[in-house]
Design a protein around this motif. Structure first.
Motif, short mmCIF file in Angstrom:
data_model
loop_
_atom_site.label_atom_id
_atom_site.label_comp_id
_atom_site.label_asym_id
_atom_site.label_seq_id
_atom_site.Cartn_x
_atom_site.Cartn_y
_atom_site.Cartn_z
N THR A 1 -1.67 -9.80 -39.14
CA THR A 1 -1.19 -9.62 -37.77
C THR A 1 -0.85 -10.99 -37.18
OG1 THR A 1 -3.36 -9.88 -36.71
CG2 THR A 1 -2.79 -7.67 -37.54
N THR A 2 -0.38 -10.97 -35.96
CA THR A 2 -0.05 -12.23 -35.29
C THR A 2 -1.30 -13.06 -34.99
OG1 THR A 2 -0.05 -11.07 -33.16
CG2 THR A 2 2.08 -11.36 -34.24
N GLU A 3 -2.49 -12.45 -35.09
CA GLU A 3 -3.72 -13.21 -34.93
C GLU A 3 -3.95 -14.17 -36.12
OE1 GLU A 3 -5.62 -13.24 -32.32
OE2 GLU A 3 -4.63 -11.61 -31.25
N ARG A 4 -3.28 -13.91 -37.21
CA ARG A 4 -3.34 -14.75 -38.42
C ARG A 4 -4.79 -14.98 -38.87
NH1 ARG A 4 0.77 -19.77 -37.99
NH2 ARG A 4 1.81 -19.03 -39.86
N TYR A 5 -5.51 -13.89 -39.04
CA TYR A 5 -6.89 -13.99 -39.50
C TYR A 5 -6.98 -14.61 -40.89
CZ TYR A 5 -8.08 -10.96 -35.56
OH TYR A 5 -8.25 -10.43 -34.30
N THR B 1 2.64 -9.63 -47.89
CA THR B 1 3.18 -9.29 -46.58
C THR B 1 3.72 -10.56 -45.93
OG1 THR B 1 1.48 -7.58 -46.34
CG2 THR B 1 2.66 -8.25 -44.34
N ASP C 1 4.44 -13.52 -43.44
CA ASP C 1 3.62 -14.14 -42.40
C ASP C 1 3.96 -13.52 -41.05
OD1 ASP C 1 2.07 -15.86 -40.87
OD2 ASP C 1 3.62 -17.40 -40.80
N ALA C 2 2.94 -13.10 -40.33
CA ALA C 2 3.14 -12.35 -39.09
C ALA C 2 3.80 -13.18 -38.00
CB ALA C 2 1.82 -11.81 -38.58
N GLN C 3 3.74 -14.50 -38.13
CA GLN C 3 4.36 -15.35 -37.12
C GLN C 3 5.67 -15.95 -37.62
OE1 GLN C 3 1.89 -18.15 -35.10
NE2 GLN C 3 0.40 -16.62 -34.45
N GLY C 4 6.22 -15.36 -38.67
CA GLY C 4 7.54 -15.77 -39.12
C GLY C 4 7.59 -17.00 -39.98
#
Length: 542
Positions: free
Chosen positions: A65-69, A228, A230-233
């Motif tokens: 997710t954008t939280e980048r856990y 997947t 990277d959620a932040q591009g």
């Protein structure tokens, strides 16, 4: 055989504080009703009520997710604190924590995507195997990616004469020195064997070089792993977290970037009197090496003594070590390395149960800071307000408690098992005091300062953990009853008369009646808990 039962609440509480993470009136009653061994058997049969993997899933931490856990290290700290502070299976967790200080993997030394999930799997391995077999545990930790990352087995390659590359010797050395046989040959009672007055070394540098060839050719197993974006591009893909959980593999076709050639050493491997023939597979080489180590006569006393130190006393007698090592060697049914039998032998030994040792100056151990905090939270029903157990890294000695689980500063743990503080009474009396390696002017003051604010809920880093003090509020107007209760639960009734005489008048300075408001009652409760947890009678567990 007659069941041995605690004769007093204090005796029951004492056992609970050795075998578990805290004592409660309910568990004291249960233990007194069941008896030591039946109670311990029942606790050992309990599985971990929530694994690290389940914790991450429940919080959504294993999602891209954008939280980048996948880049977040703090959630690994949340995980281990959630394991220690709440839930059942406390005996299993106490043993797993002791194992984490023997088979050390430090979160500080892991650097990969999903590093929290990596350390979580390591913790889950210790939990699953806490009452299994030492040999199986040894193999699981050897192939675990966190260990591979920490001690350089991951990506370790066979020798290359052209480039001058040789196998990394880090894990080969430490699996002998720290995880199995130690530096010197031991008698079964843990005393060092000598020749001409000098200790006999268990291995040489040639043994390190030889066994290190065994741990070559391993890397992450990417079987079934998806990716997947990277959620932040970012310009990269994130692998599923299970690549940090699956055992490392020497099958190079299962790596993220498969190879045509094995990187496992095909040379002869000689160590500890064992020779593995050239061109032996990685799997067979590993089996022979681990069997050789597992069957070495040092393992029982080397491992057994350190587990006694973690759970019961820093200075067990040789006879105590011998009894535990003998159970490691044979559980009574011909099985070697039965950890359930070993930990039962440690906790049920006469030397551990003997209440006369409460006044024995050579007996006992310093409570580690992380155990003190854990005991406080469990004793007073503390819960995470957020559900995240957001405590972070608590290693700092000045503005935290000075120790954080799974964050040892090195592979040598937070302290060495043979540590003796220089110039101390322990040194004068030839006593070991391992946990005192954590003690200095900063840590002593820092612990008291931090716990003062932890107990009353005002320190910023522990505000997510909220204690209840429900039972204490009900008796707060009776300072003697309050002190009696806290003495039982925190020290197993080991506060000296002198300590009690110092604490009681201070509590009575706060005027509390049955009709006083909770704020006034809590002032007395907070002070009582702090004064006990700062006392020598509490800090030294007997």
């Amino acid at each position: 055989m007659a069941v041995v039962t605690p004769q007093t609440d204090q005796e029951a509480a004492r056992f609970l504080l050795q075998a578990s993470l805290s004592a409660s009136t309910a568990e004291i009653s249960s233990l007194r009703s069941d008896g030591f061994e039946p109670w311990l058997d029942r606790q050992m049969n309990r599985n971990n009520d929530q694994t690290a993997r389940q914790f991450f899933t429940s919080q959504g931490y294993d999602q891209v997710t954008t939280e980048r856990y996948y880049f977040n290290s703090g959630i690994g700290d949340n995980m281990i604190w959630s394991q220690l502070l709440q839930g059942g299976s406390a005996v299993r967790k106490r043993v797993a924590l002791a194992l984490s200080e023997f088979f050390v993997v430090s979160y500080n030394g892991i650097n990969n995507t999903w590093r929290a999930m990596a350390i979580g799997e390591y913790w889950d391995i210790l939990n699953r195997n806490a009452f299994g077999n030492f040999r199986e545990l040894l193999e699981e930790i050897t192939l675990n990616p966190s260990m591979g990352n920490f001690l350089n087995t991951l990506g370790n390659r066979k020798a290359d004469p052209k480039s001058g590359r040789v196998p990394d010797e880090n894990f080969g050395r430490e699996i002998m020195q720290l995880f199995t046989i130690g530096l010197f040959e031991l008698n079964n009672d843990g005393t060092v064997r000598t020749n001409g007055g000098e200790p006999i070394e268990t291995y040489t540098n040639d043994d390190v070089t030889g066994i290190s060839k065994v741990f070559t050719g391993y890397d992450y197993d990417y079987t079934g792993i998806g990716f997947t974006p990277d959620a932040q591009g970012g310009n990269f893909d994130i692998p599923d977290p299970d690549y940090t959980r699956q055992p490392m593999t020497a099958d190079q076709t299962k790596w993220r970037f498969p190879k045509n050639e094995s990187f496992h050493s095909d040379a002869e491997k000689t160590f500890l009197g064992t020779t593995i023939a050239p061109n032996t597979s990685a799997e067979e080489s590993l089996r022979v090496a681990l069997d050789t180590l597992f069957n070495h006569p040092n393992v029982g006393p080397f491992f057994g003594k350190q587990m006694i130190q973690r759970l019961v006393t820093s200075n067990p007698t040789p006879a105590y070590v011998d009894r535990v090592a003998s159970v490691f060697n044979d559980n009574g049914s011909g099985t070697r390395g039965d950890l359930r039998a070993v930990f039962k032998a440690i906790l049920l030994d006469d030397e551990a149960l003997n209440t006369a040792n409460v006044t024995n100056a050579n007996f006992g151990k310093l409570r580690e800071p992380m155990l003190r905090y854990t005991q406080w939270a469990r004793t007073f029903g503390a819960q995470s307000a957020s559900g995240n157990y957001d405590l972070g890294n608590t290693s700092d000695t000045s503005n935290r408690i000075g120790q954080s689980p799974l964050r040892s500063p090195s592979v040598f743990n937070f302290f060495r098992p043979g540590y003796v503080p220089a110039g101390s009474q322990a040194a004068e009396r030839n006593l070991l005091a391992p946990e005192f390696q954590l003690v200095n002017e900063t840590s002593v003051a820092g612990y008291v300062n931090q716990m003062e604010r932890v107990i009353d809920g005002s320190v910023f880093w522990s505000r997510d953990i909220q204690p209840q003090y429900t039972d204490e509020l009900a008796i707060a107007e009776d300072s003697t009853a309050l002190l009696d209760r806290l003495d039982l639960l925190l020290t197993a009734g080991q506060l000296s008369d002198n300590t009690r005489s110092l604490i009681l008048p201070v509590l009575d300075e706060i005027d509390v009646t049955a009709t006083s408001d909770n704020e006034t009652k809590l002032s007395r409760i907070h002070l009582a808990v702090l004064l006990i947890m700062a006392s020598n009678d509490y800090l030294i567990q007997k």
